[in-house]
Design an enzyme around this catalytic site. Sequence first.
Site, PDB file in Angstrom:
ATOM      1  N   ARG A   1      -8.753  -0.413   4.270  1.00  0.00           N
ATOM      2  CA  ARG A   1      -7.859   0.599   3.701  1.00  0.00           C
ATOM      3  C   ARG A   1      -6.522  -0.011   3.320  1.00  0.00           C
ATOM      4  O   ARG A   1      -5.873   0.425   2.376  1.00  0.00           O
ATOM      5  CB  ARG A   1      -7.617   1.726   4.705  1.00  0.00           C
ATOM      6  CG  ARG A   1      -8.836   2.542   5.029  1.00  0.00           C
ATOM      7  CD  ARG A   1      -8.462   3.756   5.826  1.00  0.00           C
ATOM      8  NE  ARG A   1      -7.341   4.426   5.199  1.00  0.00           N
ATOM      9  CZ  ARG A   1      -6.663   5.423   5.770  1.00  0.00           C
ATOM     10  NH1 ARG A   1      -6.998   5.841   6.976  1.00  0.00           N
ATOM     11  NH2 ARG A   1      -5.676   5.993   5.155  1.00  0.00           N
TER      12      ARG A   1
ATOM     13  N   ARG B   1      -0.061  14.209  13.136  1.00  0.00           N
ATOM     14  CA  ARG B   1       0.359  13.979  11.749  1.00  0.00           C
ATOM     15  C   ARG B   1       0.596  15.300  10.996  1.00  0.00           C
ATOM     16  O   ARG B   1      -0.025  15.558   9.955  1.00  0.00           O
ATOM     17  CB  ARG B   1      -0.646  13.116  10.997  1.00  0.00           C
ATOM     18  CG  ARG B   1      -1.102  11.847  11.690  1.00  0.00           C
ATOM     19  CD  ARG B   1      -0.063  10.753  11.775  1.00  0.00           C
ATOM     20  NE  ARG B   1       0.371  10.208  10.520  1.00  0.00           N
ATOM     21  CZ  ARG B   1      -0.256   9.236   9.865  1.00  0.00           C
ATOM     22  NH1 ARG B   1      -1.395   8.777  10.332  1.00  0.00           N
ATOM     23  NH2 ARG B   1       0.229   8.768   8.732  1.00  0.00           N
TER      24      ARG B   1
ATOM     25  N   CYS C   1      -5.312  12.301  12.833  1.00  0.00           N
ATOM     26  CA  CYS C   1      -6.029  11.020  12.701  1.00  0.00           C
ATOM     27  C   CYS C   1      -5.895  10.328  14.061  1.00  0.00           C
ATOM     28  O   CYS C   1      -5.314  10.849  14.993  1.00  0.00           O
ATOM     29  CB  CYS C   1      -5.444  10.178  11.575  1.00  0.00           C
ATOM     30  SG  CYS C   1      -3.873   9.434  12.014  1.00  0.00           S
TER      31      CYS C   1
ATOM     32  N   ASP D   1       4.374   0.218  11.966  1.00  0.00           N
ATOM     33  CA  ASP D   1       3.160  -0.405  11.401  1.00  0.00           C
ATOM     34  C   ASP D   1       3.024  -1.866  11.816  1.00  0.00           C
ATOM     35  O   ASP D   1       2.015  -2.488  11.500  1.00  0.00           O
ATOM     36  CB  ASP D   1       3.159  -0.304   9.874  1.00  0.00           C
ATOM     37  CG  ASP D   1       2.978   1.130   9.422  1.00  0.00           C
ATOM     38  OD1 ASP D   1       3.195   1.410   8.228  1.00  0.00           O
ATOM     39  OD2 ASP D   1       2.660   1.982  10.264  1.00  0.00           O
TER      40      ASP D   1
ATOM     41  N   LYS E   1       0.841  -1.206   0.000  1.00  0.00           N
ATOM     42  CA  LYS E   1       0.000   0.000   0.000  1.00  0.00           C
ATOM     43  C   LYS E   1       0.867   1.242   0.000  1.00  0.00           C
ATOM     44  O   LYS E   1       0.668   2.167  -0.799  1.00  0.00           O
ATOM     45  CB  LYS E   1      -0.895   0.016   1.228  1.00  0.00           C
ATOM     46  CG  LYS E   1      -1.601   1.344   1.469  1.00  0.00           C
ATOM     47  CD  LYS E   1      -2.527   1.329   2.655  1.00  0.00           C
ATOM     48  CE  LYS E   1      -1.848   1.650   3.932  1.00  0.00           C
ATOM     49  NZ  LYS E   1      -1.607   3.075   4.159  1.00  0.00           N
ATOM     50  N   ASN E   2       1.881   1.272   0.852  1.00  0.00           N
ATOM     51  CA  ASN E   2       2.644   2.505   1.027  1.00  0.00           C
ATOM     52  C   ASN E   2       3.686   2.751  -0.057  1.00  0.00           C
ATOM     53  O   ASN E   2       4.395   3.748  -0.015  1.00  0.00           O
ATOM     54  CB  ASN E   2       3.261   2.549   2.428  1.00  0.00           C
ATOM     55  CG  ASN E   2       2.185   2.708   3.493  1.00  0.00           C
ATOM     56  OD1 ASN E   2       1.017   2.996   3.175  1.00  0.00           O
ATOM     57  ND2 ASN E   2       2.555   2.494   4.733  1.00  0.00           N
TER      58      ASN E   2
HETATM   59  C1  EPZ Z   1       3.982   6.845   6.512  1.00  0.00           C
HETATM   60  O1  EPZ Z   1       3.179   7.845   7.106  1.00  0.00           O
HETATM   61  C2  EPZ Z   1       3.080   5.646   6.298  1.00  0.00           C
HETATM   62  N1  EPZ Z   1       2.003   6.009   5.369  1.00  0.00           N
HETATM   63  C3  EPZ Z   1       2.511   5.190   7.646  1.00  0.00           C
HETATM   64  O2  EPZ Z   1       1.745   4.022   7.407  1.00  0.00           O
HETATM   65  C4  EPZ Z   1       3.683   4.827   8.562  1.00  0.00           C
HETATM   66  O3  EPZ Z   1       3.173   4.469   9.821  1.00  0.00           O
HETATM   67  C5  EPZ Z   1       4.610   6.036   8.701  1.00  0.00           C
HETATM   68  O4  EPZ Z   1       5.049   6.472   7.392  1.00  0.00           O
HETATM   69  C6  EPZ Z   1       5.857   5.726   9.525  1.00  0.00           C
HETATM   70  O5  EPZ Z   1       6.540   4.659   8.953  1.00  0.00           O
HETATM   71  C7  EPZ Z   1       2.288   6.069   4.041  1.00  0.00           C
HETATM   72  O6  EPZ Z   1       3.402   5.837   3.604  1.00  0.00           O
HETATM   73  C8  EPZ Z   1       1.143   6.411   3.142  1.00  0.00           C
HETATM   74  P1  EPZ Z   1       5.895  10.125   8.776  1.00  0.00           P
HETATM   75  P2  EPZ Z   1       3.735   9.362   7.187  1.00  0.00           P
HETATM   76  O7  EPZ Z   1       5.792  11.420   8.058  1.00  0.00           O
HETATM   77  O8  EPZ Z   1       4.645   9.641   6.076  1.00  0.00           O
HETATM   78  C9  EPZ Z   1       6.260  13.417  12.154  1.00  0.00           C
HETATM   79  C10 EPZ Z   1      -0.093   2.633   7.635  1.00  0.00           C
HETATM   80  O9  EPZ Z   1      -0.563   2.058   8.600  1.00  0.00           O
HETATM   81  N2  EPZ Z   1       6.162  14.404  11.068  1.00  0.00           N
HETATM   82  O10 EPZ Z   1       7.044   9.219   8.492  1.00  0.00           O
HETATM   83  O11 EPZ Z   1       2.545  10.244   7.399  1.00  0.00           O
HETATM   84  C11 EPZ Z   1       4.964  12.625  12.340  1.00  0.00           C
HETATM   85  O12 EPZ Z   1       4.079  13.335  13.196  1.00  0.00           O
HETATM   86  C12 EPZ Z   1       0.341   4.067   7.731  1.00  0.00           C
HETATM   87  O13 EPZ Z   1       0.087   2.106   6.493  1.00  0.00           O
HETATM   88  C13 EPZ Z   1       6.290  15.754  11.377  1.00  0.00           C
HETATM   89  O14 EPZ Z   1       6.463  16.130  12.537  1.00  0.00           O
HETATM   90  O15 EPZ Z   1       4.558   9.300   8.539  1.00  0.00           O
HETATM   91  C14 EPZ Z   1       5.438  11.336  12.958  1.00  0.00           C
HETATM   92  O16 EPZ Z   1       5.585  11.536  14.342  1.00  0.00           O
HETATM   93  C15 EPZ Z   1       0.032   4.626   9.095  1.00  0.00           C
HETATM   94  N3  EPZ Z   1       6.207  16.672  10.371  1.00  0.00           N
HETATM   95  C16 EPZ Z   1       6.828  11.138  12.335  1.00  0.00           C
HETATM   96  O17 EPZ Z   1       7.199  12.399  11.775  1.00  0.00           O
HETATM   97  C17 EPZ Z   1       6.010  16.292   9.062  1.00  0.00           C
HETATM   98  O18 EPZ Z   1       5.957  17.175   8.187  1.00  0.00           O
HETATM   99  C18 EPZ Z   1       6.853  10.114  11.226  1.00  0.00           C
HETATM  100  O19 EPZ Z   1       5.801  10.414  10.344  1.00  0.00           O
HETATM  101  C19 EPZ Z   1       5.872  14.927   8.769  1.00  0.00           C
HETATM  102  C20 EPZ Z   1       5.960  13.996   9.790  1.00  0.00           C
END
Ligand code: EPZ
Length: 420
Positions: A398, A122, A117, A306, A22-23
């Site tokens: 999803r 996020r 969410c 995840d 998915k990702n």
């Molecule tokens: C991706 O989400 C995945 N989704 C998530 O999978 C996964 O849990 C996550 O990466 C971590 O591996 C997709 O790829 C579509 P992040 P993402 O930005 O990119 C902080 C699932 O179950 N952050 O790596 O949204 C954030 O708050 C989903 O398949 C900021 O502070 O996650 C978090 O604490 C859930 N500012 C950390 O970074 C930003 O601009 C990591 O988030 C962006 C992120």
Amino acid sequence: MARIQVSGGRRLSGTVEISGAKNAVLPILMAALLTRRPCRLAGVPYLRDVATTMQLLGQMGVAISVDDRARVSLDAAGLSTDLAPYDLVKTMRASILVLGPLLARHGSARVSLPGGCAIGARPVDLHLKGLAAMGAEINVEGGYIHARAERLHGARVVLDTVTVTGTENILMAATLAAGTTVIENAAQEPEVVDLAECLISMGAQISGHGTNTITVVGRERLEGYDYRVVPDRIETGTFLVAAAMTGGKVRTINTRPNIMDAVLQKLEEAGAELSVGDDSIELDMQGRRPRSVNITTAPYPGFPTDMQAQFTALNAIAEGTGVVRETIFENRFMHVQELQRLGADMRVEGNTVIIRGVERLTGAPLMATDLRASASLLLAGLVAEGETVVDRVYHIDRGYENIEEKFGQLGAAIRRLPVS
Ligand code: EPZ
């Protein structure tokens, strides 16, 4: 709301075929916005988030068709709008991934702020900061991100936090920027690598993907892609944990063992016998109860967040006490209170949950809250005595393709209940 009922006590056995990740699918579908040439993607899983992405791109004027073998064809030559509306973005945060490609190819983008969410706030501040460093004018008003750029230019972007989609947005934008972009503290997830490989097949000049420093030399234009997406390591891990929890023997095929070291190591620590082929992983628990394991989530190659909920469920019925620390998201323990309803002995202390394994769980009605939490509730239901009904399974749909069919093939007593 759709519900899934599972009757516990069956030992899983057999073979399950793993679907596309998915990702990886989501950013690669968005990458079609970077070119006027036709694109084709194979191995696309049938998921709600994929349907949402195709709806979003379709609304933007991208011609999309799906054939009967899970191949999606896209043509963004007719791109007609730069709007990603709230009603779609609120159902799928990954919609933010249109931002980089739209800015790079179209010069403007209006993307609804995703909002929080269940698992956390996020924010997308790092996405915006990186694109601004590349020359985008960005302001946020009325709940929308308004971004413009005549032509993005290369920049050195240092990400304060490792962010998967943040890295992906900046990476896609950089492929068409004037000059060279270096992304420091980049995410190293296999799905980021898969996106990079797809972009390279379009003619992008990228190096360092899979490390914490990615370098991109921008091009004037990109070709289309004809690509097959990487298998889903989280789906693979979810089925292997189900086998371990039920004391069973399950073989996952069409998967990618070499991107799962952290998860496979924890399964062995839990007492599982693993046999690993090029594209298969077999787990044999030989009827034993798993041993508790300690988990600390981290960016790749560390233990994936995840898979945290699934291992929390495993610890619930394991021998001993397991400690699970969640370091990526601030609220990714929504499954804990649901597991407690089945009789799990666990308590949350800050970003840690301490789990004392119990001999048995008892089935009960449960509520799904987010994608991976929902999967962990199904896993617990596979071992809980009696019936467990998980409500709001749209969360599961999803990210998991035909989950009850796949578990059913492995011998689980599981069925989707008609919507009440
Ligand atoms: C991706 O989400 C995945 N989704 C998530 O999978 C996964 O849990 C996550 O990466 C971590 O591996 C997709 O790829 C579509 P992040 P993402 O930005 O990119 C902080 C699932 O179950 N952050 O790596 O949204 C954030 O708050 C989903 O398949 C900021 O502070 O996650 C978090 O604490 C859930 N500012 C950390 O970074 C930003 O601009 C990591 O988030 C962006 C992120």
